[in-house]
Design a protein around this motif. Structure first.
Motif, short mmCIF file in Angstrom:
data_model
loop_
_atom_site.label_atom_id
_atom_site.label_comp_id
_atom_site.label_asym_id
_atom_site.label_seq_id
_atom_site.Cartn_x
_atom_site.Cartn_y
_atom_site.Cartn_z
N LEU A 118 0.73 -1.18 0.03
CA LEU A 118 -0.03 -0.09 0.04
C LEU A 118 0.86 1.15 -0.01
CD1 LEU A 118 -2.67 -0.80 2.68
CD2 LEU A 118 -3.02 -0.68 0.24
N VAL A 119 0.67 2.25 -0.73
CA VAL A 119 1.25 3.41 -0.67
C VAL A 119 0.41 4.54 -0.51
CG1 VAL A 119 2.64 5.18 -2.19
CG2 VAL A 119 3.28 2.56 -2.15
N ASP A 120 0.27 5.41 0.41
CA ASP A 120 -0.76 6.24 0.75
C ASP A 120 -2.01 5.83 0.56
OD1 ASP A 120 1.51 8.35 0.89
OD2 ASP A 120 1.24 8.92 -1.19
N GLY A 121 -2.25 4.41 1.31
CA GLY A 121 -3.41 4.02 1.35
C GLY A 121 -4.07 3.35 0.09
N GLN A 122 -3.17 3.38 -1.04
CA GLN A 122 -3.53 2.96 -2.29
C GLN A 122 -2.93 1.62 -2.55
OE1 GLN A 122 -2.73 5.74 -5.68
NE2 GLN A 122 -3.22 4.17 -7.13
N HIS A 153 -9.39 2.26 -21.35
CA HIS A 153 -8.51 2.87 -20.27
C HIS A 153 -7.22 3.40 -21.33
CE1 HIS A 153 -10.93 1.35 -17.07
NE2 HIS A 153 -10.22 1.73 -16.31
N ARG A 154 -6.96 4.56 -21.50
CA ARG A 154 -5.96 5.13 -22.21
C ARG A 154 -4.79 5.61 -21.37
NH1 ARG A 154 -4.68 10.11 -25.00
NH2 ARG A 154 -6.26 11.07 -24.00
N ILE A 155 -3.69 5.16 -21.65
CA ILE A 155 -2.46 5.41 -20.79
C ILE A 155 -1.85 6.78 -21.45
CG2 ILE A 155 -0.13 4.76 -20.05
CD1 ILE A 155 -2.44 3.00 -19.28
N LEU A 156 -1.91 7.50 -20.46
CA LEU A 156 -1.37 9.29 -20.72
C LEU A 156 0.03 9.29 -20.19
CD1 LEU A 156 -4.37 11.16 -18.93
CD2 LEU A 156 -4.26 10.45 -21.47
N SER A 157 0.40 8.37 -19.24
CA SER A 157 1.81 8.70 -19.11
C SER A 157 2.69 7.44 -18.18
CB SER A 157 2.15 9.79 -18.16
OG SER A 157 3.55 10.00 -17.65
N VAL A 158 3.78 7.02 -18.60
CA VAL A 158 4.43 6.03 -18.03
C VAL A 158 5.39 6.36 -17.24
CG1 VAL A 158 5.48 3.64 -17.89
CG2 VAL A 158 3.53 4.20 -19.56
N LEU A 159 5.51 6.40 -15.88
CA LEU A 159 6.51 7.15 -15.12
C LEU A 159 7.19 6.13 -14.08
CD1 LEU A 159 7.89 9.95 -14.70
CD2 LEU A 159 6.10 10.47 -12.88
N PRO A 160 8.47 5.97 -14.30
CA PRO A 160 9.16 4.98 -13.40
C PRO A 160 9.62 5.97 -12.27
CG PRO A 160 10.11 4.79 -15.62
CD PRO A 160 9.11 5.90 -15.56
N SER A 206 -10.19 7.19 -18.33
CA SER A 206 -11.05 6.04 -18.44
C SER A 206 -12.60 6.64 -18.55
CB SER A 206 -10.91 5.04 -17.49
OG SER A 206 -11.32 5.63 -16.12
N PRO A 207 -13.52 5.92 -18.75
CA PRO A 207 -14.84 6.36 -18.53
C PRO A 207 -15.20 7.23 -17.22
CG PRO A 207 -14.80 4.24 -19.73
CD PRO A 207 -13.57 4.55 -19.30
N ALA A 208 -14.52 6.56 -16.42
CA ALA A 208 -14.53 7.24 -14.82
C ALA A 208 -13.77 8.48 -14.77
CB ALA A 208 -14.14 6.19 -13.92
N GLY A 209 -13.01 9.09 -15.68
CA GLY A 209 -12.21 10.12 -15.84
C GLY A 209 -10.73 9.96 -15.58
N GLY A 249 -7.03 9.35 -13.65
CA GLY A 249 -6.66 8.72 -12.39
C GLY A 249 -5.30 8.12 -12.50
N THR A 250 -4.73 7.65 -11.24
CA THR A 250 -3.32 7.22 -11.44
C THR A 250 -3.40 6.00 -10.64
OG1 THR A 250 -2.36 9.39 -11.10
CG2 THR A 250 -1.12 7.71 -10.21
#
Length: 490
Positions: free
Chosen positions: A38-42, A154-161, A173-176, A178-179
Protein backbone atom coordinates in the motif's frame (compact mmCIF):
# COMPACT_ATOMS: atom_id res chain seq x y z
CA UNK A 1 -2.79 -45.17 -45.18
CA UNK A 2 -4.31 -44.23 -41.82
CA UNK A 3 -6.83 -41.47 -42.36
CA UNK A 4 -7.72 -39.18 -39.45
CA UNK A 5 -10.91 -40.15 -37.68
CA UNK A 6 -13.58 -37.53 -38.16
CA UNK A 7 -14.95 -36.20 -34.90
CA UNK A 8 -18.17 -34.23 -34.63
CA UNK A 9 -18.19 -30.91 -32.83
CA UNK A 10 -18.58 -31.30 -29.07
CA UNK A 11 -19.42 -27.68 -28.36
CA UNK A 12 -17.58 -24.98 -26.45
CA UNK A 13 -19.12 -25.99 -23.14
CA UNK A 14 -17.42 -29.40 -23.33
CA UNK A 15 -14.09 -27.81 -24.30
CA UNK A 16 -14.31 -25.35 -21.43
CA UNK A 17 -15.02 -28.18 -18.99
CA UNK A 18 -11.93 -29.99 -20.26
CA UNK A 19 -9.84 -26.85 -19.91
CA UNK A 20 -11.01 -26.38 -16.32
CA UNK A 21 -10.02 -29.98 -15.61
CA UNK A 22 -6.61 -29.52 -17.21
CA UNK A 23 -5.97 -26.40 -15.15
CA UNK A 24 -7.09 -28.21 -12.01
CA UNK A 25 -4.77 -31.14 -12.67
CA UNK A 26 -1.89 -28.71 -13.16
CA UNK A 27 -2.92 -26.68 -10.09
CA UNK A 28 -3.25 -23.54 -12.17
CA UNK A 29 -3.48 -20.74 -11.47
CA UNK A 30 -1.25 -20.70 -8.40
CA UNK A 31 -2.39 -18.76 -5.36
CA UNK A 32 -1.22 -15.18 -5.23
CA UNK A 33 1.99 -15.08 -3.19
CA UNK A 34 3.44 -11.65 -4.02
CA UNK A 35 3.84 -9.42 -0.97
CA UNK A 36 0.99 -6.87 -1.07
CA UNK A 37 1.85 -3.18 -0.84
CA UNK A 38 0.00 0.00 0.00
CA UNK A 39 1.24 3.50 -0.80
CA UNK A 40 -0.70 6.38 0.74
CA UNK A 41 -3.55 3.97 1.30
CA UNK A 42 -3.63 2.94 -2.37
CA UNK A 43 -3.08 -0.71 -3.30
CA UNK A 44 -0.11 -1.26 -5.58
CA UNK A 45 -0.60 -3.63 -8.51
CA UNK A 46 1.84 -6.50 -8.90
CA UNK A 47 2.04 -5.98 -12.67
CA UNK A 48 0.13 -3.70 -15.03
CA UNK A 49 -0.05 -4.89 -18.64
CA UNK A 50 -0.56 -2.20 -21.27
CA UNK A 51 -2.26 -3.63 -24.33
CA UNK A 52 -4.99 -6.26 -24.56
CA UNK A 53 -4.12 -7.87 -27.86
CA UNK A 54 -2.66 -11.36 -28.24
CA UNK A 55 0.62 -10.49 -26.53
CA UNK A 56 -1.02 -8.74 -23.59
CA UNK A 57 -3.48 -11.58 -23.03
CA UNK A 58 -0.74 -14.21 -23.19
CA UNK A 59 1.44 -12.25 -20.77
CA UNK A 60 -1.42 -11.67 -18.32
CA UNK A 61 -2.46 -15.34 -18.47
CA UNK A 62 1.06 -16.59 -17.87
CA UNK A 63 1.54 -14.21 -14.93
CA UNK A 64 -1.83 -15.27 -13.48
CA UNK A 65 -0.82 -18.93 -13.73
CA UNK A 66 2.21 -18.13 -11.58
CA UNK A 67 0.10 -16.42 -8.91
CA UNK A 68 0.82 -12.84 -9.99
CA UNK A 69 -2.03 -10.37 -10.47
CA UNK A 70 -1.70 -8.61 -13.81
CA UNK A 71 -4.68 -6.50 -14.93
CA UNK A 72 -4.63 -5.41 -18.56
CA UNK A 73 -5.30 -1.82 -19.65
CA UNK A 74 -6.46 -1.27 -23.22
CA UNK A 75 -7.88 1.83 -24.86
CA UNK A 76 -10.16 -0.09 -27.26
CA UNK A 77 -13.77 -1.06 -26.59
CA UNK A 78 -14.23 -4.62 -25.36
CA UNK A 79 -13.67 -7.17 -28.10
CA UNK A 80 -11.73 -4.82 -30.39
CA UNK A 81 -8.27 -5.01 -28.86
CA UNK A 82 -5.39 -5.28 -31.28
CA UNK A 83 -5.62 -4.89 -35.08
CA UNK A 84 -7.69 -7.92 -36.02
CA UNK A 85 -11.15 -6.33 -36.15
CA UNK A 86 -10.00 -2.76 -36.80
CA UNK A 87 -7.02 -1.95 -39.03
CA UNK A 88 -6.05 -5.42 -40.30
CA UNK A 89 -7.42 -6.07 -43.79
CA UNK A 90 -6.23 -9.55 -44.71
CA UNK A 91 -8.83 -12.25 -45.28
CA UNK A 92 -6.87 -14.84 -43.29
CA UNK A 93 -3.90 -14.93 -40.95
CA UNK A 94 -0.51 -15.32 -42.58
CA UNK A 95 0.66 -17.97 -40.12
CA UNK A 96 0.02 -21.70 -40.67
CA UNK A 97 -3.16 -22.79 -38.92
CA UNK A 98 -1.48 -25.47 -36.80
CA UNK A 99 0.71 -23.09 -34.79
CA UNK A 100 -0.38 -23.18 -31.16
CA UNK A 101 -0.15 -19.43 -30.56
CA UNK A 102 -0.90 -18.17 -27.04
CA UNK A 103 -2.12 -21.53 -25.67
CA UNK A 104 0.70 -21.69 -23.05
CA UNK A 105 1.16 -25.42 -23.51
CA UNK A 106 -2.52 -26.25 -22.87
CA UNK A 107 -4.05 -28.27 -25.74
CA UNK A 108 -7.60 -27.24 -24.80
CA UNK A 109 -6.60 -23.58 -25.11
CA UNK A 110 -5.43 -23.78 -28.74
CA UNK A 111 -7.29 -22.28 -31.67
CA UNK A 112 -7.61 -25.76 -33.12
CA UNK A 113 -9.41 -27.03 -30.02
CA UNK A 114 -11.69 -23.98 -30.07
CA UNK A 115 -12.41 -24.50 -33.79
CA UNK A 116 -12.97 -28.25 -33.71
CA UNK A 117 -15.23 -28.03 -30.67
CA UNK A 118 -17.61 -25.94 -32.79
CA UNK A 119 -17.12 -27.20 -36.33
CA UNK A 120 -15.55 -30.67 -36.07
CA UNK A 121 -12.33 -32.21 -37.31
CA UNK A 122 -13.39 -32.49 -40.95
CA UNK A 123 -13.87 -28.74 -41.07
CA UNK A 124 -10.41 -28.33 -39.55
CA UNK A 125 -8.83 -30.54 -42.20
CA UNK A 126 -10.59 -28.53 -44.91
CA UNK A 127 -9.48 -25.20 -43.45
CA UNK A 128 -6.58 -23.55 -45.29
CA UNK A 129 -5.70 -20.64 -43.03
CA UNK A 130 -7.47 -19.04 -40.10
CA UNK A 131 -9.94 -16.29 -41.07
CA UNK A 132 -8.88 -13.01 -39.49
CA UNK A 133 -12.17 -12.24 -37.75
CA UNK A 134 -12.43 -15.81 -36.51
CA UNK A 135 -9.04 -15.37 -34.84
CA UNK A 136 -10.45 -12.31 -33.08
CA UNK A 137 -13.40 -14.42 -31.88
CA UNK A 138 -10.93 -16.95 -30.50
CA UNK A 139 -9.03 -14.24 -28.59
CA UNK A 140 -12.31 -12.98 -27.13
CA UNK A 141 -13.02 -16.50 -25.92
CA UNK A 142 -9.44 -16.87 -24.61
CA UNK A 143 -9.91 -13.78 -22.47
CA UNK A 144 -13.26 -14.97 -21.15
CA UNK A 145 -12.40 -18.59 -20.43
CA UNK A 146 -9.24 -17.65 -18.50
CA UNK A 147 -11.04 -14.96 -16.54
CA UNK A 148 -8.48 -12.29 -17.38
CA UNK A 149 -8.90 -8.84 -15.87
CA UNK A 150 -9.00 -6.57 -18.94
CA UNK A 151 -9.97 -2.96 -18.36
CA UNK A 152 -11.20 -1.53 -21.64
CA UNK A 153 -11.40 2.11 -22.67
CA UNK A 154 -8.45 2.89 -20.39
CA UNK A 155 -5.97 5.08 -22.24
CA UNK A 156 -2.49 5.42 -20.79
CA UNK A 157 -1.44 9.05 -20.64
CA UNK A 158 1.96 8.60 -19.00
CA UNK A 159 4.31 5.83 -17.86
CA UNK A 160 6.54 7.23 -15.13
CA UNK A 161 9.15 5.08 -13.33
CA UNK A 162 9.75 6.29 -9.78
CA UNK A 163 12.73 6.11 -7.47
CA UNK A 164 10.66 4.21 -4.87
CA UNK A 165 10.67 1.10 -7.09
CA UNK A 166 7.19 1.71 -8.45
CA UNK A 167 5.86 2.75 -11.83
CA UNK A 168 3.12 5.34 -12.02
CA UNK A 169 0.49 5.13 -14.75
CA UNK A 170 -1.68 8.13 -15.46
CA UNK A 171 -4.86 6.83 -17.05
CA UNK A 172 -7.95 8.26 -18.68
CA UNK A 173 -11.06 6.05 -18.53
CA UNK A 174 -14.84 6.48 -18.64
CA UNK A 175 -14.61 7.27 -14.91
CA UNK A 176 -12.24 10.17 -15.59
CA UNK A 177 -8.53 10.60 -15.01
CA UNK A 178 -6.70 8.68 -12.35
CA UNK A 179 -3.38 7.24 -11.28
CA UNK A 180 -2.38 3.60 -10.81
CA UNK A 181 0.81 2.37 -9.17
CA UNK A 182 2.43 -0.92 -10.13
CA UNK A 183 5.61 -2.70 -9.16
CA UNK A 184 6.22 -3.60 -12.79
CA UNK A 185 4.69 -2.64 -16.12
CA UNK A 186 4.58 -4.74 -19.29
CA UNK A 187 4.33 -2.94 -22.63
CA UNK A 188 2.38 -5.35 -24.83
CA UNK A 189 1.69 -2.72 -27.45
CA UNK A 190 2.18 -4.61 -30.71
CA UNK A 191 4.06 -3.84 -33.90
CA UNK A 192 3.84 -0.07 -33.60
CA UNK A 193 3.88 0.01 -29.82
CA UNK A 194 7.17 1.87 -29.42
CA UNK A 195 6.57 4.39 -32.15
CA UNK A 196 4.17 4.42 -35.05
CA UNK A 197 3.72 4.17 -38.76
CA UNK A 198 6.75 5.01 -40.87
CA UNK A 199 5.78 7.80 -43.24
CA UNK A 200 8.38 8.75 -45.89
CA UNK A 201 9.24 12.44 -46.23
CA UNK A 202 7.73 12.63 -49.71
CA UNK A 203 4.23 12.25 -48.21
CA UNK A 204 4.59 15.72 -46.70
CA UNK A 205 4.17 17.15 -50.19
CA UNK A 206 0.53 16.07 -50.21
CA UNK A 207 -2.43 17.29 -48.16
CA UNK A 208 -3.16 14.85 -45.33
CA UNK A 209 -6.51 13.99 -46.84
CA UNK A 210 -4.90 12.60 -50.01
CA UNK A 211 -2.91 9.80 -48.44
CA UNK A 212 -3.18 7.18 -45.68
CA UNK A 213 -0.88 4.67 -44.06
CA UNK A 214 -1.97 1.06 -44.36
CA UNK A 215 -2.32 0.90 -40.57
CA UNK A 216 -4.74 3.84 -40.42
CA UNK A 217 -8.37 3.39 -39.45
CA UNK A 218 -10.06 4.24 -42.71
CA UNK A 219 -13.24 3.58 -44.65
CA UNK A 220 -12.04 2.12 -47.93
CA UNK A 221 -15.46 2.72 -49.48
CA UNK A 222 -14.31 6.32 -49.95
CA UNK A 223 -11.92 5.05 -52.63
CA UNK A 224 -14.70 3.94 -54.97
CA UNK A 225 -14.08 5.30 -58.46
CA UNK A 226 -10.63 6.66 -57.60
CA UNK A 227 -7.21 5.94 -59.06
CA UNK A 228 -5.27 4.57 -56.11
CA UNK A 229 -1.55 4.04 -55.66
CA UNK A 230 -0.12 1.66 -53.06
CA UNK A 231 3.54 2.08 -52.10
CA UNK A 232 5.09 -1.28 -51.19
CA UNK A 233 4.78 -4.97 -51.97
CA UNK A 234 4.53 -6.60 -48.56
CA UNK A 235 1.55 -8.28 -46.97
CA UNK A 236 -0.08 -5.04 -45.83
CA UNK A 237 0.36 -3.55 -49.33
CA UNK A 238 -1.50 -6.49 -50.85
CA UNK A 239 -4.21 -6.30 -48.21
CA UNK A 240 -4.69 -2.57 -48.78
CA UNK A 241 -4.67 -2.93 -52.57
CA UNK A 242 -7.21 -5.75 -52.49
CA UNK A 243 -9.48 -3.89 -50.08
CA UNK A 244 -9.41 -0.81 -52.31
CA UNK A 245 -10.22 -2.89 -55.38
CA UNK A 246 -13.05 -4.67 -53.61
CA UNK A 247 -14.39 -1.28 -52.53
CA UNK A 248 -14.66 -0.21 -56.18
CA UNK A 249 -11.46 1.68 -56.88
CA UNK A 250 -11.15 2.57 -60.57
CA UNK A 251 -7.59 1.23 -60.57
CA UNK A 252 -4.81 0.31 -58.17
CA UNK A 253 -1.15 0.75 -59.07
CA UNK A 254 1.28 -0.98 -56.75
CA UNK A 255 4.50 1.05 -56.78
CA UNK A 256 7.19 -1.47 -55.92
CA UNK A 257 10.77 -0.30 -55.40
CA UNK A 258 12.34 -3.70 -55.98
CA UNK A 259 12.70 -5.28 -59.41
CA UNK A 260 11.05 -8.42 -58.10
CA UNK A 261 8.77 -9.38 -55.23
CA UNK A 262 10.47 -11.51 -52.53
CA UNK A 263 9.63 -15.18 -52.97
CA UNK A 264 10.97 -16.97 -49.85
CA UNK A 265 10.16 -16.39 -46.20
CA UNK A 266 13.56 -16.98 -44.61
CA UNK A 267 12.12 -16.68 -41.11
CA UNK A 268 9.86 -19.65 -41.76
CA UNK A 269 12.86 -21.74 -42.72
CA UNK A 270 14.82 -20.69 -39.64
CA UNK A 271 12.17 -21.30 -37.00
CA UNK A 272 12.90 -24.10 -34.54
CA UNK A 273 13.05 -24.53 -30.76
CA UNK A 274 16.80 -23.93 -30.82
CA UNK A 275 16.36 -20.43 -32.19
CA UNK A 276 13.37 -19.75 -29.92
CA UNK A 277 15.28 -20.62 -26.76
CA UNK A 278 18.81 -19.84 -27.89
CA UNK A 279 18.59 -16.40 -29.47
CA UNK A 280 18.71 -14.59 -26.13
CA UNK A 281 22.16 -15.95 -25.28
CA UNK A 282 23.75 -15.56 -28.71
CA UNK A 283 26.66 -13.12 -29.05
CA UNK A 284 25.61 -9.67 -30.20
CA UNK A 285 27.21 -10.13 -33.62
CA UNK A 286 25.09 -13.18 -34.32
CA UNK A 287 21.90 -11.57 -33.05
CA UNK A 288 22.43 -8.63 -35.39
CA UNK A 289 23.49 -10.80 -38.32
CA UNK A 290 20.38 -12.99 -38.10
CA UNK A 291 17.87 -10.16 -37.65
CA UNK A 292 19.52 -8.02 -40.34
CA UNK A 293 19.40 -10.93 -42.79
CA UNK A 294 15.65 -11.31 -42.23
CA UNK A 295 15.17 -7.57 -42.76
CA UNK A 296 17.31 -7.44 -45.87
CA UNK A 297 15.65 -10.46 -47.49
CA UNK A 298 12.18 -9.18 -46.52
CA UNK A 299 9.12 -11.32 -45.99
CA UNK A 300 7.15 -12.07 -49.17
CA UNK A 301 3.45 -11.33 -49.23
CA UNK A 302 1.29 -14.44 -48.81
CA UNK A 303 0.34 -16.13 -52.05
CA UNK A 304 -3.36 -15.86 -51.27
CA UNK A 305 -3.09 -12.14 -50.53
CA UNK A 306 -1.26 -11.55 -53.82
CA UNK A 307 -3.82 -13.54 -55.81
CA UNK A 308 -6.56 -11.54 -54.10
CA UNK A 309 -5.09 -8.48 -55.86
CA UNK A 310 -4.11 -9.96 -59.20
CA UNK A 311 -7.56 -11.40 -59.90
CA UNK A 312 -8.71 -7.83 -60.55
CA UNK A 313 -8.00 -6.69 -64.11
CA UNK A 314 -7.55 -3.09 -62.92
CA UNK A 315 -4.66 -4.01 -60.58
CA UNK A 316 -1.15 -3.21 -61.83
CA UNK A 317 2.14 -4.51 -60.37
CA UNK A 318 4.76 -1.89 -61.21
CA UNK A 319 8.20 -3.31 -60.38
CA UNK A 320 11.27 -1.10 -60.14
CA UNK A 321 9.05 1.89 -59.44
CA UNK A 322 10.32 3.42 -56.25
CA UNK A 323 8.84 6.85 -55.54
CA UNK A 324 11.27 9.61 -56.51
CA UNK A 325 9.02 12.63 -56.16
CA UNK A 326 5.43 13.73 -55.58
CA UNK A 327 3.46 16.74 -56.65
CA UNK A 328 -0.17 17.82 -56.55
CA UNK A 329 -1.02 19.28 -59.95
CA UNK A 330 -4.55 20.35 -60.86
CA UNK A 331 -5.85 18.33 -57.90
CA UNK A 332 -4.14 15.17 -59.19
CA UNK A 333 -1.24 13.35 -57.52
CA UNK A 334 1.72 13.02 -59.86
CA UNK A 335 4.14 10.32 -58.69
CA UNK A 336 7.53 10.31 -60.38
CA UNK A 337 9.27 6.90 -60.59
CA UNK A 338 12.16 5.47 -62.64
CA UNK A 339 9.54 4.12 -65.05
CA UNK A 340 7.50 7.23 -65.54
CA UNK A 341 4.90 9.41 -63.87
CA UNK A 342 1.73 7.92 -62.38
CA UNK A 343 -1.33 10.16 -62.08
CA UNK A 344 -3.45 9.19 -59.08
CA UNK A 345 -6.23 10.42 -56.83
CA UNK A 346 -5.14 8.81 -53.56
CA UNK A 347 -2.00 7.21 -52.14
CA UNK A 348 -1.70 4.41 -49.56
CA UNK A 349 1.68 4.01 -47.87
CA UNK A 350 2.39 0.40 -46.89
CA UNK A 351 5.78 1.38 -45.51
CA UNK A 352 5.79 -0.40 -42.17
CA UNK A 353 6.55 0.97 -38.72
CA UNK A 354 9.45 2.60 -36.96
CA UNK A 355 10.63 2.69 -33.37
CA UNK A 356 10.44 6.25 -32.09
CA UNK A 357 9.58 6.74 -28.43
CA UNK A 358 9.16 10.48 -28.93
CA UNK A 359 5.99 10.14 -31.04
CA UNK A 360 4.16 8.40 -28.19
CA UNK A 361 3.16 11.01 -25.57
CA UNK A 362 2.67 8.36 -22.91
CA UNK A 363 6.35 7.42 -23.19
CA UNK A 364 7.70 10.97 -23.00
CA UNK A 365 9.24 10.37 -19.54
CA UNK A 366 11.06 7.30 -20.90
CA UNK A 367 12.19 8.52 -24.31
CA UNK A 368 15.48 10.25 -23.35
CA UNK A 369 16.61 7.40 -21.12
CA UNK A 370 15.98 4.12 -22.95
CA UNK A 371 19.16 2.50 -24.18
CA UNK A 372 18.94 1.35 -27.78
CA UNK A 373 21.22 -1.11 -29.52
CA UNK A 374 22.66 1.80 -31.50
CA UNK A 375 23.89 3.36 -28.26
CA UNK A 376 26.36 0.55 -27.66
CA UNK A 377 26.76 -1.59 -30.76
CA UNK A 378 28.31 -0.83 -34.15
CA UNK A 379 27.51 -3.41 -36.85
CA UNK A 380 29.99 -4.53 -39.49
CA UNK A 381 30.14 -2.46 -42.66
CA UNK A 382 27.28 -3.38 -44.95
CA UNK A 383 25.00 -4.53 -42.15
CA UNK A 384 23.70 -1.12 -41.09
CA UNK A 385 19.99 -1.34 -40.22
CA UNK A 386 17.91 1.52 -38.84
CA UNK A 387 15.27 -0.73 -37.28
CA UNK A 388 17.90 -2.69 -35.37
CA UNK A 389 19.81 0.48 -34.47
CA UNK A 390 16.64 1.85 -32.82
CA UNK A 391 15.63 -1.40 -31.11
CA UNK A 392 15.66 -1.27 -27.31
CA UNK A 393 18.60 -3.02 -25.66
CA UNK A 394 16.71 -5.19 -23.19
CA UNK A 395 17.65 -7.29 -20.21
CA UNK A 396 16.94 -10.99 -19.76
CA UNK A 397 13.36 -10.32 -18.57
CA UNK A 398 12.53 -7.91 -21.41
CA UNK A 399 13.31 -4.98 -19.08
CA UNK A 400 14.34 -1.58 -20.44
CA UNK A 401 17.83 -0.42 -19.55
CA UNK A 402 19.17 3.07 -18.93
CA UNK A 403 21.28 4.87 -21.47
CA UNK A 404 23.02 6.68 -18.60
CA UNK A 405 23.07 4.61 -15.37
CA UNK A 406 21.18 6.32 -12.59
CA UNK A 407 19.48 8.88 -14.83
CA UNK A 408 16.04 7.23 -14.67
CA UNK A 409 15.69 5.08 -11.54
CA UNK A 410 13.08 2.38 -11.99
CA UNK A 411 13.29 2.23 -15.78
CA UNK A 412 14.13 -1.48 -15.54
CA UNK A 413 10.67 -2.04 -14.03
CA UNK A 414 9.18 -1.46 -17.47
CA UNK A 415 9.25 -4.58 -19.67
CA UNK A 416 8.97 -4.49 -23.46
CA UNK A 417 6.85 -7.46 -24.55
CA UNK A 418 6.21 -6.38 -28.13
CA UNK A 419 7.79 -6.84 -31.54
CA UNK A 420 10.75 -4.46 -31.02
CA UNK A 421 12.11 -6.93 -28.45
CA UNK A 422 13.08 -9.25 -31.31
CA UNK A 423 16.74 -8.22 -31.60
CA UNK A 424 17.45 -8.96 -27.94
CA UNK A 425 15.02 -11.78 -27.25
CA UNK A 426 14.13 -13.26 -30.65
CA UNK A 427 10.65 -13.30 -32.17
CA UNK A 428 8.86 -14.52 -29.06
CA UNK A 429 6.82 -11.46 -28.16
CA UNK A 430 5.16 -10.19 -31.31
CA UNK A 431 4.25 -13.10 -33.57
CA UNK A 432 2.02 -16.15 -33.24
CA UNK A 433 4.62 -18.97 -33.53
CA UNK A 434 6.46 -18.55 -30.20
CA UNK A 435 4.26 -16.14 -28.23
CA UNK A 436 3.65 -18.73 -25.50
CA UNK A 437 7.36 -19.27 -24.94
CA UNK A 438 7.86 -15.53 -24.69
CA UNK A 439 4.98 -15.06 -22.25
CA UNK A 440 6.27 -17.84 -20.02
CA UNK A 441 9.82 -16.44 -20.09
CA UNK A 442 8.48 -13.02 -19.13
CA UNK A 443 6.27 -14.35 -16.32
CA UNK A 444 8.93 -16.64 -14.88
CA UNK A 445 11.47 -13.83 -14.96
CA UNK A 446 9.15 -11.39 -13.19
CA UNK A 447 8.27 -14.04 -10.59
CA UNK A 448 11.98 -14.48 -9.87
CA UNK A 449 12.51 -10.74 -9.56
CA UNK A 450 9.62 -10.39 -7.12
CA UNK A 451 10.94 -13.23 -4.97
CA UNK A 452 14.44 -11.78 -4.88
CA UNK A 453 13.15 -8.33 -3.94
CA UNK A 454 11.03 -9.70 -1.10
CA UNK A 455 13.26 -12.56 -0.02
CA UNK A 456 13.50 -11.28 3.58
CA UNK A 457 9.72 -11.28 3.87
CA UNK A 458 9.44 -14.73 2.35
CA UNK A 459 12.13 -16.03 4.68
CA UNK A 460 10.31 -14.51 7.67
CA UNK A 461 7.09 -16.12 6.47
CA UNK A 462 8.90 -19.44 6.27
CA UNK A 463 10.21 -19.03 9.81
CA UNK A 464 6.75 -18.10 11.08
CA UNK A 465 5.05 -20.99 9.33
CA UNK A 466 3.70 -23.24 12.05
CA UNK A 467 1.27 -25.68 10.48
CA UNK A 468 2.21 -29.09 11.94
CA UNK A 469 2.22 -32.23 9.87
CA UNK A 470 3.17 -34.48 12.77
CA UNK A 471 1.38 -33.99 16.12
CA UNK A 472 3.38 -36.24 18.47
CA UNK A 473 0.66 -38.82 18.95
CA UNK A 474 1.77 -40.91 16.00
CA UNK A 475 4.22 -43.02 18.06
CA UNK A 476 5.00 -44.24 21.56
CA UNK A 477 8.52 -43.56 22.81
CA UNK A 478 10.40 -46.75 23.58
CA UNK A 479 11.11 -47.26 27.38
CA UNK A 480 14.57 -46.39 28.53
CA UNK A 481 16.53 -49.62 28.51
CA UNK A 482 17.75 -50.92 31.92
CA UNK A 483 21.46 -50.30 32.50
CA UNK A 484 23.75 -53.20 31.76
CA UNK A 485 25.89 -54.87 34.48
CA UNK A 486 28.97 -53.13 33.13
CA UNK A 487 27.30 -49.73 33.25
CA UNK A 488 26.13 -50.42 36.80
CA UNK A 489 29.65 -51.35 37.86
CA UNK A 490 30.93 -48.02 36.64
Amino acid sequence: MNLPIATPPQGLAALEARLRQDLSWLELPAKNWVTPRLVDGQPVLDVAVIGGGMGGLAAAASLKHLGIDAPVFDQAPEGYEGPWATTARMETLRSPKQLTGPALGLPALTFRAWFESQFGSEAWEALDKIPRLQWMDYLRWYRRVLGLDVRNEHRILSVLPRADKLVQLDIESPAGRGTVLARRVVLATGRDGLGGAYVPDFAKKLPRGRWAHSSDVMGYETLAGLRVGVVGAGASAMDSAATALEAGAASVDLLIRRNDIPRINKGKGAGNPGLTHGHLTLPDDWKWKIRHYFNAQQVPPPRGSTLRVSRHPNAYFNLGCGVQDLALIDDEIHVTTPKGVFVLDFLILSTGFRIDWTVRPEFAPLAPHVRAWGDRYTPPAGEEDQELHDSPDLGAVFELQEKVPGACPGLDRVHCFSYPAALTQGTISGDIPAISEGAKRLAQGIAGLFYREDVETHYANMEAFAEPEVFGDEWTPAPTPAPTQAETAQ
